[in-house]
Design a protein around this motif. Structure first.
Motif, PDB file in Angstrom:
ATOM      1  N   TYR A  42      -1.442  -1.278 -31.238  1.00 23.84           N
ATOM      2  CA  TYR A  42      -0.966   0.404 -30.967  1.00 23.84           C
ATOM      3  C   TYR A  42       0.756   0.020 -30.860  1.00 23.84           C
ATOM      4  N   SER A  43       1.476   0.921 -31.783  1.00 25.92           N
ATOM      5  CA  SER A  43       3.041   0.627 -31.707  1.00 25.92           C
ATOM      6  C   SER A  43       3.495   1.988 -31.928  1.00 25.92           C
ATOM      7  N   GLN A  44       4.278   2.460 -31.168  1.00 19.25           N
ATOM      8  CA  GLN A  44       5.289   3.580 -31.379  1.00 19.25           C
ATOM      9  C   GLN A  44       6.374   3.587 -31.921  1.00 19.25           C
ATOM     10  N   THR A  45       7.079   2.681 -31.784  1.00 15.75           N
ATOM     11  CA  THR A  45       8.481   2.658 -32.429  1.00 15.75           C
ATOM     12  C   THR A  45       8.805   1.275 -33.250  1.00 15.75           C
ATOM     13  N   GLY A  46       7.675   0.645 -33.471  1.00 14.94           N
ATOM     14  CA  GLY A  46       7.727  -0.293 -34.658  1.00 14.94           C
ATOM     15  C   GLY A  46       7.826  -1.702 -34.018  1.00 14.94           C
ATOM     16  N   GLY A  47       7.986  -2.203 -32.958  1.00 20.44           N
ATOM     17  CA  GLY A  47       8.272  -3.463 -32.229  1.00 20.44           C
ATOM     18  C   GLY A  47       6.897  -4.195 -32.304  1.00 20.44           C
ATOM     19  N   THR A  48       6.047  -3.586 -31.580  1.00 21.44           N
ATOM     20  CA  THR A  48       4.622  -4.103 -31.336  1.00 21.44           C
ATOM     21  C   THR A  48       3.915  -4.503 -32.647  1.00 21.44           C
ATOM     22  N   GLU A  49       4.184  -3.450 -33.705  1.00 19.49           N
ATOM     23  CA  GLU A  49       3.736  -3.555 -35.035  1.00 19.49           C
ATOM     24  C   GLU A  49       4.363  -4.710 -35.796  1.00 19.49           C
ATOM     25  N   THR A  76       9.859  12.927 -28.552  1.00 23.96           N
ATOM     26  CA  THR A  76      11.066  11.898 -27.882  1.00 23.96           C
ATOM     27  C   THR A  76      10.491  11.021 -27.141  1.00 23.96           C
ATOM     28  N   TYR A  77      11.384   9.933 -26.620  1.00 23.63           N
ATOM     29  CA  TYR A  77      10.999   9.466 -25.498  1.00 23.63           C
ATOM     30  C   TYR A  77      10.706   9.927 -24.122  1.00 23.63           C
ATOM     31  N   ASP A  78      11.643  10.944 -23.883  1.00 29.01           N
ATOM     32  CA  ASP A  78      11.424  11.568 -22.665  1.00 29.01           C
ATOM     33  C   ASP A  78      10.242  12.737 -22.860  1.00 29.01           C
ATOM     34  N   THR A  80       7.550  11.995 -24.449  1.00 26.10           N
ATOM     35  CA  THR A  80       6.319  10.906 -24.286  1.00 26.10           C
ATOM     36  C   THR A  80       6.184  10.358 -22.923  1.00 26.10           C
ATOM     37  N   ILE A  81       7.318  10.445 -22.148  1.00 27.32           N
ATOM     38  CA  ILE A  81       7.081   9.986 -20.748  1.00 27.32           C
ATOM     39  C   ILE A  81       6.538  11.059 -19.773  1.00 27.32           C
ATOM     40  N   ALA A  82       6.937  12.243 -20.245  1.00 26.17           N
ATOM     41  CA  ALA A  82       6.425  13.529 -19.622  1.00 26.17           C
ATOM     42  C   ALA A  82       5.036  13.748 -20.038  1.00 26.17           C
ATOM     43  N   ARG A  83       4.474  13.490 -21.019  1.00 21.60           N
ATOM     44  CA  ARG A  83       3.106  13.641 -21.612  1.00 21.60           C
ATOM     45  C   ARG A  83       2.356  12.656 -20.973  1.00 21.60           C
ATOM     46  N   CYS A  84       2.812  11.527 -20.918  1.00 21.53           N
ATOM     47  CA  CYS A  84       2.065  10.377 -20.081  1.00 21.53           C
ATOM     48  C   CYS A  84       2.026  10.535 -18.743  1.00 21.53           C
ATOM     49  N   GLN A  85       2.961  11.166 -18.146  1.00 22.94           N
ATOM     50  CA  GLN A  85       2.910  11.296 -16.610  1.00 22.94           C
ATOM     51  C   GLN A  85       1.644  12.297 -16.334  1.00 22.94           C
ATOM     52  N   ILE A 115       4.242  -2.108 -23.550  1.00 18.09           N
ATOM     53  CA  ILE A 115       4.027  -2.095 -21.971  1.00 18.09           C
ATOM     54  C   ILE A 115       4.603  -0.523 -21.622  1.00 18.09           C
ATOM     55  N   TRP A 116       3.789   0.196 -21.066  1.00 14.98           N
ATOM     56  CA  TRP A 116       4.055   1.591 -20.773  1.00 14.98           C
ATOM     57  C   TRP A 116       3.904   1.673 -19.081  1.00 14.98           C
ATOM     58  N   PHE A 117       4.776   1.987 -18.270  1.00 15.48           N
ATOM     59  CA  PHE A 117       4.552   2.345 -16.975  1.00 15.48           C
ATOM     60  C   PHE A 117       4.010   0.815 -16.451  1.00 15.48           C
ATOM     61  N   CYS A 142       2.037  -8.353 -26.558  1.00 14.77           N
ATOM     62  CA  CYS A 142       2.766  -6.971 -26.336  1.00 14.77           C
ATOM     63  C   CYS A 142       4.123  -7.160 -26.524  1.00 14.77           C
ATOM     64  N   THR A 143       4.988  -5.981 -26.306  1.00 14.64           N
ATOM     65  CA  THR A 143       6.433  -5.847 -26.372  1.00 14.64           C
ATOM     66  C   THR A 143       6.824  -4.976 -25.276  1.00 14.64           C
ATOM     67  N   PHE A 144       7.773  -5.307 -24.817  1.00 10.11           N
ATOM     68  CA  PHE A 144       8.220  -4.533 -23.557  1.00 10.11           C
ATOM     69  C   PHE A 144       9.831  -4.399 -23.454  1.00 10.11           C
ATOM     70  N   GLY A 145      10.286  -3.400 -22.609  1.00 14.71           N
ATOM     71  CA  GLY A 145      11.868  -3.460 -22.474  1.00 14.71           C
ATOM     72  C   GLY A 145      12.214  -4.571 -21.661  1.00 14.71           C
ATOM     73  N   SER A 146      11.342  -4.781 -20.349  1.00 12.12           N
ATOM     74  CA  SER A 146      12.104  -5.680 -19.452  1.00 12.12           C
ATOM     75  C   SER A 146      10.619  -6.501 -18.942  1.00 12.12           C
ATOM     76  N   ARG A 172      10.270  -9.229 -25.082  1.00 10.33           N
ATOM     77  CA  ARG A 172      11.148  -8.238 -24.619  1.00 10.33           C
ATOM     78  C   ARG A 172      11.488  -7.372 -26.286  1.00 10.33           C
ATOM     79  N   ALA A 173      11.371  -6.268 -26.329  1.00  8.66           N
ATOM     80  CA  ALA A 173      11.959  -5.579 -27.469  1.00  8.66           C
ATOM     81  C   ALA A 173      13.050  -5.855 -28.246  1.00  8.66           C
ATOM     82  N   ALA A 174      13.920  -6.318 -27.307  1.00  7.17           N
ATOM     83  CA  ALA A 174      15.495  -6.602 -27.783  1.00  7.17           C
ATOM     84  C   ALA A 174      15.305  -8.195 -28.419  1.00  7.17           C
TER      85      ALA A 174
HETATM   86  C1  LIG Z   1       6.194   6.082 -22.325  1.00  6.01           C
HETATM   87  C2  LIG Z   1       6.842   4.624 -22.126  1.00  6.01           C
HETATM   88  C3  LIG Z   1       6.894   3.857 -21.139  1.00  6.01           C
HETATM   89  C4  LIG Z   1       7.520   2.466 -21.148  1.00  6.01           C
HETATM   90  N1  LIG Z   1       7.369   1.842 -19.735  1.00  6.01           N
HETATM   91  C5  LIG Z   1       7.758   0.506 -19.676  1.00  6.01           C
HETATM   92  C6  LIG Z   1       7.641  -0.434 -18.771  1.00  6.01           C
HETATM   93  O1  LIG Z   1       7.011   0.135 -17.730  1.00  6.01           O
HETATM   94  N2  LIG Z   1       8.256  -1.527 -18.770  1.00  6.01           N
HETATM   95  C7  LIG Z   1       9.081  -2.053 -19.731  1.00  6.01           C
HETATM   96  O2  LIG Z   1       9.543  -3.217 -19.748  1.00  6.01           O
HETATM   97  N3  LIG Z   1       9.090  -1.146 -20.812  1.00  6.01           N
HETATM   98  C8  LIG Z   1       8.620   0.147 -20.931  1.00  6.01           C
HETATM   99  N4  LIG Z   1       8.682   0.830 -22.055  1.00  6.01           N
HETATM  100  C9  LIG Z   1       9.373   0.289 -23.300  1.00  6.01           C
HETATM  101  C10 LIG Z   1       8.485  -0.348 -24.230  1.00  6.01           C
HETATM  102  O3  LIG Z   1       7.545  -1.160 -23.774  1.00  6.01           O
HETATM  103  C11 LIG Z   1       9.104  -0.939 -25.563  1.00  6.01           C
HETATM  104  O4  LIG Z   1      10.327  -0.426 -26.083  1.00  6.01           O
HETATM  105  C12 LIG Z   1       8.105  -1.577 -26.595  1.00  6.01           C
HETATM  106  O5  LIG Z   1       8.788  -2.746 -27.161  1.00  6.01           O
HETATM  107  C13 LIG Z   1       7.860  -0.240 -27.522  1.00  6.01           C
HETATM  108  O6  LIG Z   1       6.958  -0.851 -28.552  1.00  6.01           O
HETATM  109  P1  LIG Z   1       6.533  -0.244 -29.578  1.00  6.01           P
HETATM  110  O7  LIG Z   1       7.940  -0.281 -30.572  1.00  6.01           O
HETATM  111  O8  LIG Z   1       5.545  -0.881 -30.365  1.00  6.01           O
HETATM  112  O9  LIG Z   1       6.434   1.093 -29.613  1.00  6.01           O
HETATM  113  C14 LIG Z   1       8.114   2.051 -21.973  1.00  6.01           C
HETATM  114  C15 LIG Z   1       8.382   2.773 -23.380  1.00  6.01           C
HETATM  115  C16 LIG Z   1       7.740   4.087 -23.215  1.00  6.01           C
HETATM  116  C17 LIG Z   1       7.812   4.778 -24.708  1.00  6.01           C
END
Ligand SMILES: Cc1cc2nc3c(=O)[nH]c(=O)nc-3n(C[C@H](O)[C@H](O)[C@H](O)COP(=O)(O)O)c2cc1C
Length: 282
Positions: A42-49, A76-78, A80-85, A115-117, A142-146, A172-174
């Motif tokens: 699964y990839s929303q913004t292309g990083g994991t893809e 949008t990101y916000d 998505t966050i709101a819908r997930c919560q 990674i989400w939440f 996986c890919t993640f922000g941190s 990390r996505a970065a």
């Molecule tokens: C709803 C949501 C929740 C997220 N939660 C986290 C998190 O808990 N920890 C983290 O490091 N990154 C978090 N991120 C950032 C994503 O993991 C990161 O941008 C990832 O590379 C996105 O992958 P994609 O481009 O394949 O969609 C979150 C992003 C979204 C949209």
């Protein structure tokens, strides 16, 4: 690979599969990956893809399945966050887009997610609800922000008690441009690609950070948008690519309790190489 001696038959099956003894499927000359493998992501913004395509390229796999929902997270990101919560609070699991995902023909699933939440993204929860992965080898990435790789892996193991879940790869996505070289090492280390990787030494014992360590931490992590705490202690080790640091940071949580994070930083060997923050474990 984690060896679970309580499951000798499963282990044997994994070893045979990793040695390429399974029946059918396609085999790339340089790889020793299981013969019937598929990449599902699964990839929303292309990083994991990007990472999914790199796994497929290196393993010589031509089947990639993108997980899609009937009602996609396309806001949008916000939003998505709101819908997930809302969905997490209500225990809702959004259904996959018809006709779903069919992995019956494969014995190994390379499973990718953002990674989400702190865990695998919600669409993977949908996948696990609708798709039977019992008896399969699951290779998570996986890919993640941190961070969140390890907690997602633990959650995946708990959700898939009848599958063999291998150690995960994460980036990390970065730093997604660094993924190709890291994936090669990961695949070799896990016996899925031929080659050799050096066994890394343990980190040195944690010691109090010096002003120089704190400056290195700041150079690696200073531009990250979320708080990572104040570096307190650090250990290090030499790798073929440079020096890897394991920082322990301290921060006050919302409840006033102190949290300790483990933050990994690498600095390449090249003159003037900028230290990079690779992963946080919360
Ligand atoms: C709803 C949501 C929740 C997220 N939660 C986290 C998190 O808990 N920890 C983290 O490091 N990154 C978090 N991120 C950032 C994503 O993991 C990161 O941008 C990832 O590379 C996105 O992958 P994609 O481009 O394949 O969609 C979150 C992003 C979204 C949209």
């Amino acid at each position: 690979m984690t060896i679970d001696m309580k499951k000798p038959l499963t282990l044997l099956a994994v070893l045979l599969t990793l040695a390429g003894c399974g029946a059918g499927g396609k085999k790339n000359a340089e790889t020793v990956q299981p013969r019937k493998s598929v990449v599902v992501y699964y990839s929303q913004t292309g990083g994991t893809e990007k990472v999914a395509k790199e796994f497929a390229r290196q393993l010589g796999l031509d089947t990639l399945i993108k997980v899609e929902l009937a009602n996609p997270y396309d806001g949008t990101y916000d939003e998505t966050i709101a819908r997930c919560q809302k969905e997490m609070e209500g225990g809702e699991v959004s259904p996959l887009k018809a006709p779903g995902v069919d992995v019956a023909a494969y014995d190994t699933v390379f499973l990718g997610y953002p990674i989400w939440f702190g865990t695998y993204a919600l669409p993977i929860k949908s996948l696990l609800k609708e798709v039977n992965l019992d008896g399969k080898v699951v290779v998570p990435f996986c890919t993640f922000g941190s961070g969140g790789r390890q907690s997602a892996e633990a959650d995946l193991k708990a959700a898939l008690p009848n599958s063999t879940v291998l150690p995960s790869y994460g980036v990390r996505a970065a730093r997604v441009d660094k993924a190709p070289a890291e994936i090669t090492k990961y695949l070799i280390a896990n016996g899925m690609l031929k080659g050799e990787v050096e066994t890394l030494p343990d980190f040195s014992a944690q010691r109090k950070v010096t002003a120089e360590d704190a400056a290195l931490f700041e150079a690696a992590c200073g531009d990250y948008q979320m708080p990572l705490g104040t570096p307190d202690t650090v250990g290090e080790r030499e790798t073929p690519d440079g020096t890897e640091y394991m920082f322990k940071t301290k921060s006050a949580g919302p409840d006033g309790k102190e949290s300790v994070f483990t933050i990994y930083v690498i600095r390449g060997k090249e003159e003037g190489a900028k230290p990079e923050f690779t992963e946080v474990v919360r």
